[in-house]
Design an enzyme around this catalytic site. Structure first.
Site, PDB file in Angstrom:
ATOM      1  N   ASP A 514      35.842 -26.292  16.369  1.00 58.95           N
ATOM      2  CA  ASP A 514      35.291 -26.416  17.720  1.00 58.95           C
ATOM      3  C   ASP A 514      36.367 -26.078  18.746  1.00 58.95           C
ATOM      4  OD1 ASP A 514      33.350 -26.939  19.607  1.00 58.95           O
ATOM      5  OD2 ASP A 514      33.621 -29.108  19.574  1.00 58.95           O
ATOM      6  N   GLU A 517      37.675 -21.250  22.022  1.00 57.01           N
ATOM      7  CA  GLU A 517      37.559 -20.052  22.876  1.00 57.01           C
ATOM      8  C   GLU A 517      38.900 -19.455  23.355  1.00 57.01           C
ATOM      9  OE1 GLU A 517      34.121 -21.843  22.050  1.00 57.01           O
ATOM     10  OE2 GLU A 517      35.702 -22.882  23.143  1.00 57.01           O
ATOM     11  N   ASP A 682      26.502 -26.135  22.611  1.00 51.26           N
ATOM     12  CA  ASP A 682      26.010 -27.337  23.281  1.00 51.26           C
ATOM     13  C   ASP A 682      24.695 -27.081  24.020  1.00 51.26           C
ATOM     14  OD1 ASP A 682      28.236 -28.543  22.295  1.00 51.26           O
ATOM     15  OD2 ASP A 682      29.329 -28.607  24.174  1.00 51.26           O
TER      16      ASP A 682
END
Length: 1007
Positions: A514, A517, A682
């Site tokens: 997670d 980015e 999300d």
């Protein structure tokens, strides 16, 4: 409560931008760095818990301003922005050389430099390669990369592989043409049809060190998909600015989110009327009737570039803009979507990895599972309700103060882990923990804050740096953090070592990556000079903390609970009114930068892309963070997530030698499917997010990442029984099937409602029965580049009316899924494709042939708890009696579901191996064919599977004679034929196939 628990408790209390003693902090991250109020931050407080005085250290909350960037206005929205097409001169081609392999030329600036959004490159090298029968490459790079007048990053082939020519280039169907009037332009034409698939005619090439632009015209009413990642329909509309820049943001519509996929599929439909005239089809002309025939041609376009990008889709053109790099374009000529996708994967980005069999079971997760005991209770409750559970997941709750490769000693002590895992693994179930992408940097003034993972990484030189060589320190969940440098020599080996060591303590089965980015909760190296404040709280409150409690009512609450909804709405309006304050309107002054000769402004480039976060450094590591080899994050930001997936894959190969890694990651790039699957991020508990999950999944089919799913029932907000029922059934037909929701939201495990439990079990029974079919689809994807989830338009390319359909989908070639995507309804409309051409469809549940008309939506009964599923005639589907887990299922008898076509034929295939080996030595491949009242199984391979064939069901059988297996009567096996439905059921075949259903080839006849 131990110290760690108190620190966590204080996190929950300190949610505003204030110090623990109530003093406000500075509003500037720089002022914090230069003058941290350490005397108040490090103070010791005493509280009494259970009658015992206890001391703990206050935790500093970063002010919200630390994650605020410059005020920027995207160029596409800026009325003052200069149009590069008007300002720049373009190029002229010279020294052109053409041969059978392609074209080379020198491109020279055709006039004075415009330097509109960077420093113009005056001389370029053009190389056109006829690479293969189905692939053409166009490469444009600066002629002198060593010049001090400009700086360019050209992505190396060892980092992102570049397609290479092969011996089939002489048969290429794509032609390259060019001209110099009024300036250099080029076109790519499909020779066999004469169609121009890409042309920059009447536009100019702009090539600067921080800005590249090229424009192609498109036909009216074009049909493009791809250009991800974003939440959007499958068909991209013609007023969209598709930004490609990896961003940590909660699934906004039409904006750039986690992944970067600079690839699009262009499908063009052609109509031939009764007189033989061929023309480009336009929507509204019909589609399946009217005396015309239709055909489609598809091609793919891939820009191999890792920089921030923008693709402007307008009424009849596509404008591609990047913030640097080169033009490295690849055209794949198809001519249909399956061929394009295979060509893209086989030659450019790599084939998706083969998944472990257990990965296709049902997965359960949430942010908020508090300890091993609760986790065990969740697992046990699934069993009590007889809802299959394959894998239990943990979010960041398990970590010691949110630090990777640790467990909380109070809530998830290692002393309790062994018993948990012994039982879990003993029951054939699995465990996947989240691993975040930032590494906590310990407080140097606190010896007890030592963190060995950081120490080992620091010693290995594994972390990003600032331009001055100091360590780049941002902030994520645990406080101030550093970030792995995947271009360093020590980064990946260190990561692998940490995974191997941690597995000895926590025997995980896969990894969930997670925040990749890569995300940071502050702008710039905000932790420099502030590490003595660690641990610190993020500059925002977490769900469930004071001021951030989820009170959301489920979306349809106002329909089913009108009185309560009115009361809640009134209270909400009253609160909003009392909280409102008036403020004088102000005009924003936007930052606009201009090019500086010989210098790149990477933090605020002159061209402003339409990034969802605005400033490129907001909620992300800043563009000037520097890698070991001197490369700036500006040039490789979009592949940080791609690289951590590679490192994690190598780590799991070391943890489980010879076994297939299971990885689900958030940020992806072209080719990430080689290492991992992806979830949709999300999302929210809204009906429209359930709808968007279908085009999301189909897009990732195009991107070569078939292992895709979303947070079923929604991540943010509160779901209800109706939405969750529908969603649990829809996701059962996605490759990756997981339920996950946020901290403090209402629990949404399927056993929370009787209706959801029932709906989930119905859909799971179908899914687990079809695991052999799904597994075979993945083997085909892994070996040939075929898709698993498919758009109707891809499987039926002759029907232009299907071009925009993304409310239905196909699982492989044989299963049509038509889900309910709206509340408070008992029916759904769906099309049955191919009927005009003789396709037959059967209802999964009744096994009866569907009575539907061609080219129209059919109203289908779909009460709550029922998801319409249909079988395509001409299919043979391998099945297996479902067990509670995939391990149990693999031990059960086989079955076959044969759906005959209009002419009484069917075909299918089955791939079998041990379900886990990275390179299996023994496999089985069975080809099924049915015709003339016979079903044949042609068995090849050496894998030993001893499960018997329990039953065969054949749909569309008009009459039945003697039923025989290999010429011998089936004896006591039960034979049941329903004349009215045409369903022939054979059961009790176990004794006849006791050596194993696939121990040898066989023929079953019923004539």
């Amino acid at each position: 409560m131990a110290l760690t628990g108190l620190i966590r408790a204080s996190f929950a209390l300190l949610c505003s931008s204030t110090l623990a003693n109530g003093q406000t902090t500075s509003t500037s991250a720089d002022s914090i760095a230069t003058s941290p109020p350490s005397s108040t931050i490090a103070s010791i407080n005493t509280v009494t818990i259970g009658g015992t005085p206890t001391t703990f250290r206050n935790v500093f909350t970063m002010p919200a301003s630390t994650d605020e960037g410059a005020d920027l206005l995207p160029n596409v929205e800026d009325p003052e922005a200069v149009n590069a097409q008007d300002a720049c001169p373009g190029y002229k081609a010279s020294q052109v050389h053409e041969d059978e392999h392609g074209v080379t030329a020198i491109l020279t600036l055709a006039g004075e430099s415009c330097n509109v959004y960077g420093n113009d490159v005056s001389v370029l090298n053009l190389t056109v390669e006829y690479q293969a029968a189905n692939r053409l490459a166009i490469n444009i790079i600066p002629a002198n990369l060593d010049s001090s007048n400009y700086s360019h990053y050209i992505v190396p082939e060892e980092l992102i592989p570049r397609p290479q020519p092969d011996s089939t280039y002489g048969d290429i169907d794509l032609e390259f043409d060019w001209d110099n009037e009024p300036s250099f332009w080029f076109s790519v034409t499909r020779h066999s049809t004469g169609d121009v698939i890409f042309t920059t005619e009447n536009s100019k090439l702009v090539f600067e060190d921080q800005f590249i632009e090229f424009v192609t015209s498109l036909p009216e009413d074009y049909n493009l998909s791809g250009l991800g990642e974003r939440i959007h329909g499958l068909r991209l509309n013609n007023n969209l600015t598709a930004t490609i820049y990896a961003a940590d943001v909660g699934d906004p519509i039409d904006r750039n989110i986690y992944g970067s996929h600079p690839f699009y599929l262009d499908t063009r439909y052609f109509e031939t009327d009764s007189s033989g005239k061929r023309s480009l089809y336009k929507r509204g002309n019909g589609g399946t009737s009217g005396g015309s025939s239709y055909e489609s041609y598809a091609h793919g376009v891939y820009l191999r570039n890792t920089h921030g990008q923008e693709v402007l889709l307008r009424s009849e053109s596509l404008t591609w803009r990047t913030l640097g790099g080169s033009i490295d374009l690849f055209f794949f000529d198809g001519p249909t979507q399956p061929e394009v996708t295979k060509q893209y994967q086989l030659s450019a980005i790599g084939l998706p990895k083969m998944e472990a069999y257990w990965g296709f079971g049902y997965h359960q997760c949430r942010w908020g599972y508090r300890n091993w005991t609760e986790l065990r209770e969740i697992v046990d409750t699934f069993k009590a309700f007889d809802i299959p559970l394959e894998t239990i997941w943990l979010d960041i709750d398990y970590m010691d103060q949110y630090r990777d490769f640790t467990t909380d000693p109070v809530t998830f002590p290692l002393s309790e882990a062994k018993a948990f895992f012994d039982q879990l693994h003993g029951d054939g179930q699995h465990f996947v923990p989240i691993v975040d992408s930032a590494i906590y940097i310990p407080n140097p003034t606190n010896g007890s804050d030592a963190y060995d993972t950081y120490a080992r990484g620091n010693e290995s030189g594994a972390f990003l740096k600032n331009p001055d060589g100091s360590q780049y320190i941002g902030a994520v969940w645990p406080g101030y953090t550093v970030f792995p440098d995947w271009l360093s020599t020590g980064g990946q080996p260190w990561w692998v070592q940490e995974m191997v060591a941690w597995h000895k303590e926590v025997p995980f089965d896969g990894i969930w990556i997670d925040m990749s980015e890569v995300s940071s909760f502050c702008v710039g190296s905000c932790g420099s000079g502030n590490v003595t404040l660690n641990p610190v709280h993020p500059p925002f409150s977490l769900p469930g903390e004071i001021g951030n409690v989820i009170y959301d009512y489920p979306e349809a609450f106002n329909v089913t609970n009108a009185t309560e909804a009115a009361s809640a709405s009134s209270a909400s309006s009253s609160q909003a009114a009392s909280a409102s304050t008036s403020s004088a309107s102000t005009s924003t002054v936007y930052l606009r930068t201009t090019p500086t000769p010989g210098v790149r402004n990477v933090n605020h480039p002159p061209y402003v892309i339409n990034n969802v976060q605005g400033d490129l450094a907001v909620h992300a590591v800043s563009p000037n963070a520097t890698h070991e080899n001197g490369v700036e994050e500006y040039d490789v930001h979009n592949i940080w997530g791609h690289q951590i997936l590679n490192a994690t894959y190598q780590g799991l190969v070391s943890v489980f030698p010879g076994k297939r890694p299971f990885i689900i990651g958030r940020s992806t790039f072209a080719g990430s499917g080689k290492w991992a699957g992806h979830w949709g991020g999300d999302n929210a508990s809204k009906w429209y997010y359930m709808y968007f999950s279908i085009p999301q999944a189909l897009s990732f089919s195009l991107f070569g990442i078939p292992m895709f799913g979303v947070d079923t029932c929604g991540f943010n907000g509160n779901t209800d029984y109706e939405l969750c029922s529908r969603w649990m059934q829809l996701s059962a037909f996605f490759p990756f099937y997981r339920n996950h929701n946020t901290l403090s939201a209402n629990s949404q495990e399927p056993f929370r409602w009787a209706s959801v439990a029932s709906a989930a079990k119905i859909a799971m029974h179908i899914r687990y029965s079809l695991l052999p079919y799904l597994y075979t689809l993945f083997h085909n994807a892994h070996t040939t580049g075929s898709t698993v989830m498919r758009a109707l338009a891809w499987e039926f390319p002759g029907d232009p009316q299907l071009a925009g359909v993304d409310t239905q989908f196909l699982l492989g070639p044989s299963l049509l899924i038509t889900p309910v995507l709206a509340p408070q309804v008992n029916t759904v409309n769906g099309v049955f494709p191919g009927i005009a051409d003789g396709e037959v469809w059967y209802d999964w549940y009744t096994q009866a042939r569907v009575d539907a008309q061609a080219g129209v939506n059919t109203t289908i009964d779909a009460p709550l708890g029922h998801i319409p599923v249909y079988i395509r005639g001409g299919s043979v589907l391998p099945t297996q009696e479902p067990g509670y887990t995939t391990t149990e299922s693999r031990k059960n008898p086989w079955g076959l579901l044969v759906a005959l076509s209009e002419d009484g034929e069917a075909s299918g295939e089955l791939y079998v191996d041990d379900g886990e080996s990275l390179e299996p030595t023994d496999t089985l491949y069975i080809v099924f064919s049915a015709r003339d009242s016979q079903l044949k199984a042609d068995v090849n391979g050496t894998y030993k599977d001893t499960n018997a064939l329990g039953n065969v069901t054949i749909l569309g059988v008009d009459s039945v004679g003697d039923v025989k297996l290999n010429g011998e009567s089936v004896g006591e096996a039960k034979v049941d034929h329903d004349d009215s439905t045409g369903v022939l059921k054979l059961s009790g075949l176990n004794d006849l196939t006791s050596a194993g259903a696939w121990s040898e080839s066989w023929t079953l006849s019923w004539n």
